[in-house]
Design an enzyme around this catalytic site. Structure first.
Site, mmCIF file in Angstrom:
data_model
loop_
_atom_site.group_PDB
_atom_site.id
_atom_site.type_symbol
_atom_site.label_atom_id
_atom_site.label_comp_id
_atom_site.label_asym_id
_atom_site.label_seq_id
_atom_site.Cartn_x
_atom_site.Cartn_y
_atom_site.Cartn_z
ATOM 1 N N LEU A 104 0.882 -1.168 0.000
ATOM 2 C CA LEU A 104 0.000 0.000 0.000
ATOM 3 C C LEU A 104 0.919 1.217 0.000
ATOM 4 C CD1 LEU A 104 -2.716 -0.986 2.666
ATOM 5 C CD2 LEU A 104 -2.945 -1.002 0.170
ATOM 6 N N ASP A 105 0.458 2.303 -0.630
ATOM 7 C CA ASP A 105 1.270 3.518 -0.650
ATOM 8 C C ASP A 105 1.454 4.033 0.773
ATOM 9 O OD1 ASP A 105 1.271 3.364 -3.398
ATOM 10 O OD2 ASP A 105 -0.419 4.740 -3.624
ATOM 11 N N GLU A 106 2.436 4.879 0.924
ATOM 12 C CA GLU A 106 2.746 5.466 2.246
ATOM 13 C C GLU A 106 1.511 6.147 2.843
ATOM 14 O OE1 GLU A 106 2.965 9.011 4.284
ATOM 15 O OE2 GLU A 106 3.240 9.216 2.125
ATOM 16 N N HIS A 187 0.334 1.967 -7.917
ATOM 17 C CA HIS A 187 -0.571 3.130 -7.748
ATOM 18 C C HIS A 187 -1.875 2.955 -8.536
ATOM 19 C CE1 HIS A 187 2.472 5.193 -5.593
ATOM 20 N NE2 HIS A 187 3.108 5.743 -6.592
ATOM 21 N N LYS A 190 -5.056 5.217 -7.732
ATOM 22 C CA LYS A 190 -4.807 6.642 -8.020
ATOM 23 C C LYS A 190 -4.717 6.878 -9.520
ATOM 24 C CE LYS A 190 -2.503 7.399 -3.613
ATOM 25 N NZ LYS A 190 -1.236 7.316 -2.913
#
Ligand code: URA
Length: 235
Positions: A104-106, A187, A190
């Site tokens: 998962l992204d930050e 990503h 997004k």
């Protein structure tokens, strides 16, 4: 068939066998209230619980856990700009090789699984098995019917040969949608939302397969998966 407590501790992430022997000899390990002193004493591992330096542990051949990921953490053993999600786990879990199941992204929050079982990790992240991942996406601009239709019909991402489509997508409120994906490209949420002309303001993963992020798991907390939860992943 029993295993020596030295080997048991080693398998559960308490250090090298030498370190584990020393732990026992230092009186740090107990079973059913009895402090052990012989590192070579054997125990049946099935259902075994033991305590190390006062903390209780259950023997587990493999580790399967869930974390409610907070923002500001990277899903990497060697994070570049932030803390690692592994910093949220006790040391023995890291020592035994537990790693995040996908990334998962930050700034993404929510359900993250971790395990030291390579096959389990592969089955969950490989696009071949299409295990559904559901994201609650807070949008910068209100959701429209066109946005939902585009995400369901497929959007073209740079460097992807084919349009990429959501498995499911539903508006929950004016600016929140639930988006279900069967794969996890870089990503992906997004980029899909951007390709459909909107922006992600906040992203939270709320379900993997049939396993929902429990309401009572606070951000930053982790726990072992139950047998029923492990089964639910494939439902
Ligand atoms: N898609 C994203 O864009 N980010 C995530 O963290 C997960 C899916």
């Amino acid at each position: 068939m029993g295993l020596s407590i030295e080997r048991i501790l080693h398998s559960q992430g308490f250090g090298t066998r030498k370190v584990c022997r020393a732990l026992v000899r230092a009186g740090q390990v107990s079973i059913a209230g009895d402090v052990l002193d012989d590192p070579f004493a054997e125990f049946a591992v099935d259902g075994l619980t033991f305590s190390v330096a006062g903390t209780a542990w259950a023997y587990r051949p493999q580790a399967y856990l869930m974390l409610n990921k907070p923002a500001g953490h990277e899903c990497s053993r060697s994070p570049k700009h932030h803390a690692s999600v592994l910093d949220l786990l006790p040391a023995p879990l890291i020592e035994r090789g537990v790693q995040p199941v996908g990334r998962l992204d930050e700034d993404t929050t929510g359900l993250l699984l971790l395990s030291d079982d390579g096959q389990f990790i592969h089955r969950l992240i490989s696009p071949k098995y299409k295990v559904a991942k559901v994201y609650a996406v807070t949008l910068k601009h209100p959701a429209s019917d066109t946005l939902i239709a585009e995400l369901l019909g497929g959007v073209q991402l740079h460097d992807e040969p084919e349009p990429v489509a959501a498995l499911a997508c539903a508006a929950i409120s004016e600016d929140v949608i639930h988006l279900t994906l069967g794969e996890g490209k870089y990503h992906q949420v997004k980029r899909m939302i951007a390709a459909a002309g909107n922006r992600v303001a906040a992203l939270r993963r709320i379900r993997i397969g049939g396993l929902a992020l429990p309401d009572d798991l606070a951000e930053g907390d982790w726990r072992w998966l139950t047998e029923a939860e492990l089964q639910a992943l494939w439902a």
